[in-house]
Design an enzyme around this catalytic site. Structure first.
Site, PDB file in Angstrom:
ATOM      1  N   ASP A  63      -2.696  -4.023  -6.478  1.00 49.06           N
ATOM      2  CA  ASP A  63      -2.696  -3.053  -7.575  1.00 49.06           C
ATOM      3  C   ASP A  63      -2.637  -1.709  -6.869  1.00 49.06           C
ATOM      4  OD1 ASP A  63      -3.575  -1.099  -9.487  1.00 49.06           O
ATOM      5  OD2 ASP A  63      -4.136  -2.786 -10.750  1.00 49.06           O
ATOM      6  N   HIS A  64      -1.459  -1.097  -6.843  1.00 49.23           N
ATOM      7  CA  HIS A  64      -1.306   0.047  -5.932  1.00 49.23           C
ATOM      8  C   HIS A  64      -2.180   1.233  -6.320  1.00 49.23           C
ATOM      9  CE1 HIS A  64       1.659   1.652  -8.812  1.00 49.23           C
ATOM     10  NE2 HIS A  64       1.546   2.806  -8.191  1.00 49.23           N
ATOM     11  N   ASP A 113       2.005  -2.886 -18.589  1.00 47.92           N
ATOM     12  CA  ASP A 113       2.541  -2.274 -17.373  1.00 47.92           C
ATOM     13  C   ASP A 113       1.511  -1.384 -16.660  1.00 47.92           C
ATOM     14  OD1 ASP A 113       4.802  -1.732 -15.626  1.00 47.92           O
ATOM     15  OD2 ASP A 113       4.845   0.284 -16.488  1.00 47.92           O
ATOM     16  N   HIS A 149      -3.637  -1.218 -13.620  1.00 51.85           N
ATOM     17  CA  HIS A 149      -4.023   0.036 -12.957  1.00 51.85           C
ATOM     18  C   HIS A 149      -5.210   0.751 -13.628  1.00 51.85           C
ATOM     19  CE1 HIS A 149      -0.367  -0.716 -10.905  1.00 51.85           C
ATOM     20  NE2 HIS A 149       0.446  -0.114 -11.733  1.00 51.85           N
TER      21      HIS A 149
HETATM   22  C1  BG6 Z   1       4.081   0.737 -11.834  1.00 49.58           C
HETATM   23  C2  BG6 Z   1       4.692   0.592 -13.196  1.00 49.58           C
HETATM   24  O1  BG6 Z   1       3.157  -0.272 -11.601  1.00 49.58           O
HETATM   25  O2  BG6 Z   1       3.440   1.993 -11.748  1.00 49.58           O
HETATM   26  C3  BG6 Z   1       5.673   1.710 -13.465  1.00 49.58           C
HETATM   27  O3  BG6 Z   1       5.365  -0.657 -13.298  1.00 49.58           O
HETATM   28  C4  BG6 Z   1       5.015   3.050 -13.267  1.00 49.58           C
HETATM   29  O4  BG6 Z   1       6.210   1.632 -14.786  1.00 49.58           O
HETATM   30  C5  BG6 Z   1       4.312   3.098 -11.909  1.00 49.58           C
HETATM   31  O5  BG6 Z   1       6.030   4.046 -13.303  1.00 49.58           O
HETATM   32  C6  BG6 Z   1       3.489   4.357 -11.783  1.00 49.58           C
HETATM   33  O6  BG6 Z   1       3.007   4.461 -10.477  1.00 49.58           O
HETATM   34  P1  BG6 Z   1       2.712   5.888  -9.822  1.00 49.58           P
HETATM   35  O7  BG6 Z   1       2.130   5.559  -8.501  1.00 49.58           O
HETATM   36  O8  BG6 Z   1       4.012   6.606  -9.771  1.00 49.58           O
HETATM   37  O9  BG6 Z   1       1.752   6.560 -10.760  1.00 49.58           O
END
Ligand code: BG6
Length: 511
Positions: free
Chosen positions: A199-200, A257, A262
């Site tokens: 989960d980045h 999503d 997240h």
């Molecule tokens: C991803 C989603 O996990 O996270 C995308 O699938 C989203 O739709 C993205 O744009 C957002 O990540 P960050 O790091 O740009 O906030």
């Protein structure tokens, strides 16, 4: 005064900061995909640049397109140069890093792919001396996660002389049942300890900093509860639309999503109990316990506590922006949410009755993610009413991105002979305070997986708890007929979202 043994640095946790990085091979399934180009390869290159990888480090990219090792290296070089956001591209580092890049064309639905991979890995291990350690990274279509893991198991690649770990990209399932099913399939091949569900958001510096802020300081925790906090808002707004991912997004929607994974993880980080140590399972147990305390809505509560939105066309900055239904690959009647907001309650002693408002959407006015913690008002108006030029509540704002930092908003006396108060802000800014670059979430998380540190990865119980929380909303929405579009591209989402907060006398902050 705390005594430390001579030579011991109290700020260094040997587990995370002085760890030895073992030699290994990373096998990326989906090596021709967007994630590999935009995130994985720039992150690995950057780790090489920082000398964080072992000399024998190797990557084997796999996808269907036929390509030679050299063609793959060239493609990756272009991607790294293009997507390496805030750091220099160094020819020398690249050429030594590129020697460790290999490519294999393969179809993950075909048994031959795994026998070929086994052979390829043996060759790479000999050439690069990777010690039999392998990190498999699934960045393919989610429907291929199960079959790929099974394929690795059939040829015995899940075991070997060194360690074997499996990193799985999101989405981890489409709902609670499919997430459970996927875990069961993967567990036939990899034990839970070797499964790294990514989960980045948890890898972002600012999200990790929530733990530092809460548990590295003494002043915040005493206030961190229902007695002092009125409510919390968590926002992840994006100005972009679905950027060519219409087909995927149409099936997912904003709640799946962004919120299921997240933002619920961010909420858990803000609200979990302090863990006894910074050991992976100690931290993950607390996150999990918190997620299991989030109240699961009844179907008849969904209309009151959750809001779905979808953007319509608009003219923005002199350009015509299409609505979601006009995007490529999207059904013109689509009922998919491109905006989702929900009110959650955490049924435990610390947070009883405190609303947590979470929202995320595409095509909102700007890209901004933040957590805004709103404190109760002063209990008594010592200065009388109307003393403040503009009444604002005390807010602690944790800015995840951009302008990463923390701000505390409070009232202060305006210079002058009278007693007038004005809102002011005390700000900490990452960039100016540290003056150094923060690693990207993928750099942190890849290095963690290579060193076997799962603190920032999600575990089966956590993923299932967060699916359980969003599932009633998904189910009600699935059978609802929304009057979409209900917000214009470039606006802050549907008015129903403001109404959701107004029930409790609250308003969304405009970041
Ligand atoms: C991803 C989603 O996990 O996270 C995308 O699938 C989203 O739709 C993205 O744009 C957002 O990540 P960050 O790091 O740009 O906030």
């Amino acid at each position: 005064m705390v005594n430390h043994m001579a030579g011991e640095n109290p700020f260094h946790d040997p587990l995370r900061f002085e760890r030895k990085v073992p030699e290994c091979a990373v096998v990326i399934f989906g090596a021709n995909g967007d994630l590999t180009k935009r995130k994985l390869m720039p992150a690995l290159y950057r780790l090489a640049f920082e000398r964080r990888l072992s000399p024998g480090f190797a990557v084997i990219g796999i996808s269907r397109t036929p390509m030679s090792d050299d063609q793959f290296r060239e493609k990756m070089r272009e991607s790294v140069q293009k997507f390496l956001e805030d750091s220099p591209f160094d020819e020398n580092v690249w050429s030594s890093f590129a020697q460790g890049l290999f490519y294999m064309a393969g179809n993950v639905d075909d048994a031959k792919c795994y026998t070929d991979l086994k052979q390829c890995l043996e060759g790479v291990e000999k050439q690069r001396r990777t010690g039999g350690n392998v990190l498999f990274y699934l960045s393919t279509q989610p429907s291929q996660y199960g079959p790929t893991a099974t394929g690795l198991g059939v040829v015995g690649l899940n075991k070997g002389d060194g360690w074997r770990r499996l990193v799985v990209e999101k989405p981890f399932g489409h709902d609670l049942a499919s997430s459970r099913e996927l875990s069961t399939t993967l567990h036939k091949v990899f034990v839970e300890e070797d499964l790294y569900r990514i989960d980045h958001y948890l890898g972002k510096e600012t999200v990790q900093n929530i733990l530092a802020l809460r548990f590295g300081n003494g002043i915040f925790e005493p206030l961190w509860n229902r007695r002092y906090i009125s409510h919390v808002q968590i926002t992840a707004a994006e100005s972009i639309g679905v950027e060519g991912r219409g087909a995927y997004y149409q099936e997912a929607g904003a709640l799946r999503d962004m919120i299921q994974n997240h933002l619920l993880q961010v909420m858990a980080t803000v609200t979990m109990e302090p863990s006894a140590s910074f050991q992976p399972n100690s931290v993950r147990d607390e996150r999990s316990k918190l997620l299991r305390s989030v109240r699961v809505m009844r179907p008849d509560e969904v209309a009151r506590y959750a809001v779905a939105g979808q953007y319509g066309p608009a003219r923005l900055g002199g350009e015509n922006v299409p609505g979601f239904r006009q995007e490529q690959g999207v059904d013109p009647q689509s009922q998919t949410d491109t905006y989702a907001a929900a009110t959650f309650f955490i049924d435990n002693w610390r947070w009883a009755k405190v609303p947590f408002y979470i929202r995320s959407g595409k095509r909102l006015p700007k890209r901004v993610s933040e957590i805004s913690i709103q404190f109760h008002e002063a209990p008594h108006a010592v200065f009388g009413n109307g003393f403040a030029e503009k009444a604002i509540p005390n807010l602690l704002i944790l800015r995840i991105q951009p302008e990463e930092g923390v701000s505390l908003k409070f009232l202060s006396k305006r210079p002058g002979t009278g007693m007038t108060l004005r809102p002011v802000s005390m700000d900490f800014n990452y960039g100016s305070s540290f003056g150094e670059r923060s690693p990207s979430a993928y750099e942190t998380l890849l290095l963690d997986a290579i060193t076997g540190d799962a603190t920032l990865y999600t575990r089966q119980d956590m993923v299932e708890a967060s699916w359980a929380v969003v599932e009633p909303i998904l189910e009600v929405w699935q059978t609802s007929r929304f009057n979409f579009p209900n917000y214009a591209a470039g606006s802050w989402g549907p008015t129903a979202s403001d109404v959701m907060l107004a029930q409790h006398g609250h308003v969304w902050r405009k970041p």
